[in-house]
Structures are given as C-alpha cells and as structure tokens.
Design a protein around this motif. Sequence first.
Motif, PDB file in Angstrom:
ATOM      1  N   PHE A 144      -1.133  -2.002   2.948  1.00 15.87           N
ATOM      2  CA  PHE A 144      -1.908  -2.811   3.883  1.00 15.87           C
ATOM      3  C   PHE A 144      -1.067  -3.983   4.367  1.00 15.87           C
ATOM      4  O   PHE A 144      -0.421  -4.658   3.562  1.00 15.87           O
ATOM      5  CB  PHE A 144      -3.155  -3.388   3.200  1.00 15.87           C
ATOM      6  N   GLN A 145      -1.096  -4.252   5.651  1.00 15.99           N
ATOM      7  CA  GLN A 145      -0.596  -5.507   6.195  1.00 15.99           C
ATOM      8  C   GLN A 145      -1.841  -6.315   6.522  1.00 15.99           C
ATOM      9  O   GLN A 145      -2.711  -5.861   7.262  1.00 15.99           O
ATOM     10  CB  GLN A 145       0.249  -5.296   7.448  1.00 15.99           C
ATOM     11  N   LEU A 146      -1.935  -7.507   5.949  1.00 13.18           N
ATOM     12  CA  LEU A 146      -3.156  -8.292   6.031  1.00 13.18           C
ATOM     13  C   LEU A 146      -3.055  -9.401   7.069  1.00 13.18           C
ATOM     14  O   LEU A 146      -1.977  -9.963   7.291  1.00 13.18           O
ATOM     15  CB  LEU A 146      -3.474  -8.883   4.658  1.00 13.18           C
ATOM     16  N   SER A 147      -4.188  -9.729   7.675  1.00 12.00           N
ATOM     17  CA  SER A 147      -4.209 -10.785   8.691  1.00 12.00           C
ATOM     18  C   SER A 147      -3.871 -12.152   8.093  1.00 12.00           C
ATOM     19  O   SER A 147      -3.362 -13.019   8.786  1.00 12.00           O
ATOM     20  CB  SER A 147      -5.568 -10.829   9.402  1.00 12.00           C
ATOM     21  N   GLU A 148      -4.128 -12.328   6.807  1.00 10.93           N
ATOM     22  CA  GLU A 148      -3.787 -13.594   6.132  1.00 10.93           C
ATOM     23  C   GLU A 148      -2.294 -13.705   5.865  1.00 10.93           C
ATOM     24  O   GLU A 148      -1.804 -14.731   5.410  1.00 10.93           O
ATOM     25  CB  GLU A 148      -4.557 -13.718   4.817  1.00 10.93           C
ATOM     26  N   GLY A 149      -1.578 -12.631   6.151  1.00 13.11           N
ATOM     27  CA  GLY A 149      -0.137 -12.601   5.928  1.00 13.11           C
ATOM     28  C   GLY A 149       0.192 -11.790   4.691  1.00 13.11           C
ATOM     29  O   GLY A 149      -0.583 -11.707   3.756  1.00 13.11           O
ATOM     30  N   GLY A 150       1.321 -11.197   4.703  1.00  6.52           N
ATOM     31  CA  GLY A 150       1.778 -10.429   3.555  1.00  6.52           C
ATOM     32  C   GLY A 150       1.311  -8.988   3.567  1.00  6.52           C
ATOM     33  O   GLY A 150       0.498  -8.574   4.395  1.00  6.52           O
ATOM     34  N   GLU A 151       1.899  -8.244   2.647  1.00  2.85           N
ATOM     35  CA  GLU A 151       1.567  -6.834   2.486  1.00  2.85           C
ATOM     36  C   GLU A 151       1.106  -6.594   1.062  1.00  2.85           C
ATOM     37  O   GLU A 151       1.468  -7.326   0.146  1.00  2.85           O
ATOM     38  CB  GLU A 151       2.780  -5.964   2.785  1.00  2.85           C
ATOM     39  N   LEU A 152       0.343  -5.535   0.899  1.00  2.00           N
ATOM     40  CA  LEU A 152      -0.190  -5.191  -0.410  1.00  2.00           C
ATOM     41  C   LEU A 152      -0.340  -3.687  -0.481  1.00  2.00           C
ATOM     42  O   LEU A 152      -0.793  -3.054   0.478  1.00  2.00           O
ATOM     43  CB  LEU A 152      -1.556  -5.860  -0.593  1.00  2.00           C
ATOM     44  N   VAL A 153       0.040  -3.103  -1.603  1.00  2.00           N
ATOM     45  CA  VAL A 153      -0.165  -1.676  -1.831  1.00  2.00           C
ATOM     46  C   VAL A 153      -1.311  -1.535  -2.812  1.00  2.00           C
ATOM     47  O   VAL A 153      -1.304  -2.153  -3.884  1.00  2.00           O
ATOM     48  CB  VAL A 153       1.116  -1.010  -2.370  1.00  2.00           C
ATOM     49  N   ALA A 154      -2.316  -0.746  -2.420  1.00  2.00           N
ATOM     50  CA  ALA A 154      -3.500  -0.570  -3.263  1.00  2.00           C
ATOM     51  C   ALA A 154      -4.085   0.814  -3.029  1.00  2.00           C
ATOM     52  O   ALA A 154      -3.852   1.433  -1.998  1.00  2.00           O
ATOM     53  CB  ALA A 154      -4.540  -1.648  -2.943  1.00  2.00           C
ATOM     54  N   ARG A 155      -4.869   1.262  -3.994  1.00  2.00           N
ATOM     55  CA  ARG A 155      -5.539   2.559  -3.890  1.00  2.00           C
ATOM     56  C   ARG A 155      -6.943   2.345  -3.335  1.00  2.00           C
ATOM     57  O   ARG A 155      -7.685   1.496  -3.817  1.00  2.00           O
ATOM     58  CB  ARG A 155      -5.620   3.218  -5.268  1.00  2.00           C
ATOM     59  N   ILE A 156      -7.313   3.123  -2.326  1.00  2.00           N
ATOM     60  CA  ILE A 156      -8.662   3.027  -1.761  1.00  2.00           C
ATOM     61  C   ILE A 156      -9.630   3.735  -2.703  1.00  2.00           C
ATOM     62  O   ILE A 156      -9.458   4.907  -3.034  1.00  2.00           O
ATOM     63  CB  ILE A 156      -8.735   3.647  -0.352  1.00  2.00           C
ATOM     64  N   LEU A 157     -10.640   3.000  -3.145  1.00  2.00           N
ATOM     65  CA  LEU A 157     -11.655   3.556  -4.039  1.00  2.00           C
ATOM     66  C   LEU A 157     -12.923   3.946  -3.285  1.00  2.00           C
ATOM     67  O   LEU A 157     -13.544   4.957  -3.590  1.00  2.00           O
ATOM     68  CB  LEU A 157     -12.013   2.540  -5.127  1.00  2.00           C
ATOM     69  N   LYS A 158     -13.312   3.108  -2.314  1.00  2.00           N
ATOM     70  CA  LYS A 158     -14.577   3.327  -1.610  1.00  2.00           C
ATOM     71  C   LYS A 158     -14.475   2.704  -0.219  1.00  2.00           C
ATOM     72  O   LYS A 158     -13.848   1.650  -0.047  1.00  2.00           O
ATOM     73  CB  LYS A 158     -15.714   2.672  -2.390  1.00  2.00           C
ATOM     74  N   VAL A 159     -15.113   3.340   0.753  1.00  2.00           N
ATOM     75  CA  VAL A 159     -15.128   2.848   2.124  1.00  2.00           C
ATOM     76  C   VAL A 159     -16.567   2.783   2.589  1.00  2.00           C
ATOM     77  O   VAL A 159     -17.356   3.704   2.355  1.00  2.00           O
ATOM     78  CB  VAL A 159     -14.335   3.796   3.062  1.00  2.00           C
ATOM     79  N   ASP A 160     -16.939   1.661   3.230  1.00  2.00           N
ATOM     80  CA  ASP A 160     -18.261   1.566   3.851  1.00  2.00           C
ATOM     81  C   ASP A 160     -18.082   1.048   5.271  1.00  2.00           C
ATOM     82  O   ASP A 160     -16.950   0.970   5.762  1.00  2.00           O
ATOM     83  CB  ASP A 160     -19.212   0.686   3.019  1.00  2.00           C
ATOM     84  N   ASP A 161     -19.144   0.694   5.927  1.00  2.00           N
ATOM     85  CA  ASP A 161     -19.058   0.281   7.333  1.00  2.00           C
ATOM     86  C   ASP A 161     -18.330  -1.042   7.535  1.00  2.00           C
ATOM     87  O   ASP A 161     -17.809  -1.305   8.619  1.00  2.00           O
ATOM     88  CB  ASP A 161     -20.453   0.186   7.955  1.00  2.00           C
ATOM     89  N   GLU A 162     -18.281  -1.895   6.510  1.00  2.00           N
ATOM     90  CA  GLU A 162     -17.674  -3.220   6.655  1.00  2.00           C
ATOM     91  C   GLU A 162     -16.220  -3.294   6.191  1.00  2.00           C
ATOM     92  O   GLU A 162     -15.475  -4.156   6.621  1.00  2.00           O
ATOM     93  CB  GLU A 162     -18.478  -4.283   5.890  1.00  2.00           C
ATOM     94  N   GLY A 163     -15.834  -2.421   5.251  1.00  2.00           N
ATOM     95  CA  GLY A 163     -14.481  -2.525   4.725  1.00  2.00           C
ATOM     96  C   GLY A 163     -14.193  -1.530   3.624  1.00  2.00           C
ATOM     97  O   GLY A 163     -14.869  -0.513   3.497  1.00  2.00           O
ATOM     98  N   VAL A 164     -13.175  -1.861   2.816  1.00  2.00           N
ATOM     99  CA  VAL A 164     -12.725  -0.961   1.759  1.00  2.00           C
ATOM    100  C   VAL A 164     -12.650  -1.683   0.426  1.00  2.00           C
ATOM    101  O   VAL A 164     -12.289  -2.856   0.353  1.00  2.00           O
ATOM    102  CB  VAL A 164     -11.340  -0.354   2.086  1.00  2.00           C
ATOM    103  N   ASP A 165     -13.018  -0.974  -0.625  1.00  2.00           N
ATOM    104  CA  ASP A 165     -12.825  -1.441  -1.994  1.00  2.00           C
ATOM    105  C   ASP A 165     -11.548  -0.771  -2.485  1.00  2.00           C
ATOM    106  O   ASP A 165     -11.368   0.442  -2.341  1.00  2.00           O
ATOM    107  CB  ASP A 165     -13.991  -1.032  -2.892  1.00  2.00           C
ATOM    108  N   THR A 166     -10.649  -1.582  -3.058  1.00  2.00           N
ATOM    109  CA  THR A 166      -9.371  -1.050  -3.503  1.00  2.00           C
ATOM    110  C   THR A 166      -9.097  -1.418  -4.947  1.00  2.00           C
ATOM    111  O   THR A 166      -9.743  -2.292  -5.514  1.00  2.00           O
ATOM    112  CB  THR A 166      -8.207  -1.597  -2.635  1.00  2.00           C
ATOM    113  N   GLU A 167      -8.104  -0.759  -5.495  1.00  2.00           N
ATOM    114  CA  GLU A 167      -7.585  -1.075  -6.810  1.00  2.00           C
ATOM    115  C   GLU A 167      -6.093  -1.355  -6.641  1.00  2.00           C
ATOM    116  O   GLU A 167      -5.344  -0.484  -6.198  1.00  2.00           O
ATOM    117  CB  GLU A 167      -7.795   0.090  -7.765  1.00  2.00           C
ATOM    118  N   VAL A 168      -5.702  -2.576  -6.970  1.00  2.00           N
ATOM    119  CA  VAL A 168      -4.295  -2.968  -6.883  1.00  2.00           C
ATOM    120  C   VAL A 168      -3.661  -2.633  -8.222  1.00  2.00           C
ATOM    121  O   VAL A 168      -4.100  -3.129  -9.261  1.00  2.00           O
ATOM    122  CB  VAL A 168      -4.165  -4.478  -6.573  1.00  2.00           C
ATOM    123  N   PRO A 169      -2.644  -1.768  -8.218  1.00  2.00           N
ATOM    124  CA  PRO A 169      -2.022  -1.372  -9.488  1.00  2.00           C
ATOM    125  C   PRO A 169      -1.453  -2.575 -10.239  1.00  2.00           C
ATOM    126  O   PRO A 169      -0.937  -3.510  -9.631  1.00  2.00           O
ATOM    127  CB  PRO A 169      -0.889  -0.430  -9.059  1.00  2.00           C
TER     128      PRO A 169
END
Length: 166
Positions: free
Chosen positions: A104-129
């Motif tokens: 992910f490249q985030l609007s707050e700046g920076g990048e993050l690698v995470a596993r997508i656990l769940k997706v809904d209409d507003e966003g995603v729940d992830t697990e950051v290793p």
Amino acid sequence: MSTTQSERLRELLEPLVTTQGLDLEEIEVDSVGRKRVLRVVVDSDTGADLDLIADVSRALSAKLDETNAMGEGEYTLEVGTPGAERPLTEHRHYVRATDRLVKFQLSEGGELVARILKVDDEGVDTEVPGVKGRKATARRFAFDDIVRARVQVEFSRKDNKKEEEA
C-alpha cells in the motif's frame, strides 16, 4: 462529446465479456510499427482459465471483424488476465485480493506491506506481518487513505491451515 477509440471498443466488447461471466478490466490500443495491438484484460472473482480466455478471444475477434471497429489496417488481438502483481483500483479488486499480501502507498505518506483480511464498502482490514519475532498487528485503512495498492508475489508463504491442524 467525442469518445476515444478505447471507449468505443469498451462499449462494443464489454457485453460479450460479461456474457462469459467476466469483468472487462482494461482495453489498450498500441501502435507497433505499422501494426496495431489491441490488448484486452479480463478477470472474475474465480479467475479465468485458458479455455475461457480462448472462448472470449474468439467471441471478441468475431465481433471486431463483424463491426470493423478496428478499421481496415492489420491488428493483433491479445486477451489476458491482470497478472500476479495487479494494481488494485476497484472495490472488486480488493475483494479478490483477500488473503493476499499487498503493498500500500498511503495518503499520509509512506508504504506498508500487509495482508488483506476483510473488505467492506468503506475500506480494508489488514494484518501487518511482524518483524524480527514480533507479532503481526491489525490495521484498518479507508479507501480514501490508499493512494496505490498492488498485490505482491509470495514464493514461500506458510499455509496457516496446515499449521493450525498440527
């Protein structure tokens, strides 16, 4: 209002792709010397095997020939899927990437690698290793917080189900 060739082709071809149970993800027309190449990218929630891609390719080719949508010159039709490291640009892409590792490249700046656990209409729940023996952490992202997201290829992922059974 003028429309581009890609928009006209999308209007013509999308119904054929949809009847095969697929989504039309992308259309691109490139010139390669005197020849043109029409690239069509299709996908579905369950993926697309080679037989289905061949069926779609034949249907699209017949429609293009019937309507002369590519004009008189020679062209090559290439039909395929998005590939392993696909960018996530639509809600359905995030749903299809559930349980996959994503950069992910985030609007707050920076990048993050995470596993997508769940997706809904507003966003995603992830697990950051976790790193260096630390536990993984949960993190939620609203779609508005994500500038870019791309699936990452994993070569040696441990199968959690097998670990739980052991």
